[in-house]
Write an enzyme that holds these catalytic residues in place. Sequence first.
Site, PDB file in Angstrom:
ATOM      1  CG  ASP A   1      43.932  41.011  33.639  1.00 22.90           C
ATOM      2  OD1 ASP A   1      43.368  41.959  34.217  1.00 22.90           O
ATOM      3  OD2 ASP A   1      45.173  40.909  33.556  1.00 22.90           O
TER       4      ASP A   1
ATOM      5  CG  ASN B   1      41.736  41.021  42.609  1.00 21.30           C
ATOM      6  OD1 ASN B   1      41.188  40.096  42.021  1.00 21.30           O
ATOM      7  ND2 ASN B   1      42.761  41.676  42.060  1.00 21.30           N
TER       8      ASN B   1
HETATM    9  C1  IPE Z   1      39.730  41.708  35.921  1.00 16.86           C
HETATM   10  O1  IPE Z   1      39.806  42.930  35.303  1.00 16.86           O
HETATM   11  C2  IPE Z   1      38.544  41.616  36.824  1.00 16.86           C
HETATM   12  C3  IPE Z   1      38.813  41.284  38.222  1.00 16.86           C
HETATM   13  C4  IPE Z   1      39.965  41.167  38.815  1.00 16.86           C
HETATM   14  C5  IPE Z   1      37.625  41.077  39.028  1.00 16.86           C
HETATM   15  P1  IPE Z   1      40.738  44.049  35.927  1.00 16.86           P
HETATM   16  O2  IPE Z   1      39.963  44.801  36.959  1.00 16.86           O
HETATM   17  O3  IPE Z   1      42.014  43.452  36.423  1.00 16.86           O
HETATM   18  O4  IPE Z   1      40.995  44.986  34.684  1.00 16.86           O
HETATM   19  P2  IPE Z   1      42.306  45.810  34.355  1.00 16.86           P
HETATM   20  O5  IPE Z   1      43.478  44.889  34.466  1.00 16.86           O
HETATM   21  O6  IPE Z   1      42.375  46.938  35.339  1.00 16.86           O
HETATM   22  O7  IPE Z   1      42.092  46.292  32.946  1.00 16.86           O
HETATM   23 MG    MG Z   2      43.946  43.315  35.766  1.00 19.93          MG
END
Ligand code: IPE
Ligand code: MG
Length: 243
Positions: A17, A65
């Site tokens: 994250d 996601n």
């Molecule tokens: C994690 O980083 C990566 C994935 C979910 C693939 P994020 O994309 O959640 O990064 P933030 O939380 O927006 O900083």
């Molecule tokens: Mg994130």
Amino acid sequence: MEDRSLKIPNHVGIIVDGNGRWAKKKGMSRSEGHSEGAKNLINLSRYIFSKGIKILSVFVFSTENFKRSKQEVDYLMNLFVTMFNQYCKDLKKENVKIVFSGRREFLPKKVLEVMDKVIKTTKDNNNGILNVCLNYGGQAEIVDATKKMIDDVLEKRIKKEEINEELFSKYLYNDLPPIDFLIRTSGELRISNFILWQLAYAELYFPKTYFPDFKEKEFDEAILEYNKRNRRFGGINYEDKNS
Ligand code: IPE
Ligand code: MG
């Protein structure tokens, strides 16, 4: 100098994250954050296995996601294809076996193909397991396991009376031992539907570092933190004053 008296967890989980925030802080695009995060994941997993950890589960893409913009989802899917293609050869050399946890539905064909390729290439490796949680949800995993188990009961392959925690875990995407130590980077204090079953007694650690900056040194600090924990699994250590 390496401290050989340190306890090393058998199974480590990482919720990746902070890629987006890392990029924003540097005035870069979210994609650049993901690309940096992916590179770091490869280097870090190599380091983690070199420390004697046997199983590493990483949360790289949750079922939820898919709610992100099409552009970001497409970028991540392409990144998985590139990284797995590149990493595949190294994993073979390093003797690490890759398994995947998650639902195959909704994943693009090119991602499924590269997943099948790495599973096949690394299936006989026996120096560690990298469990990649991709299109993964912990509740979905329990639902999927339950459905498979009900089929087996209905088809009389198992009896209802035989169902217990040990048997149930065999129906999960991968029958892995419990997670000992869970790391979620970026300071968020949530589990976010990650490996619910095997997390039952994990020690939790939430460093503030964004994932692309979570490297060897930060992992060593995490292991020191793990060594401060007193794991009792619901029992009592009568010798320990803090119990
Ligand atoms: C994690 O980083 C990566 C994935 C979910 C693939 P994020 O994309 O959640 O990064 P933030 O939380 O927006 O900083
Ligand atoms: Mg994130």
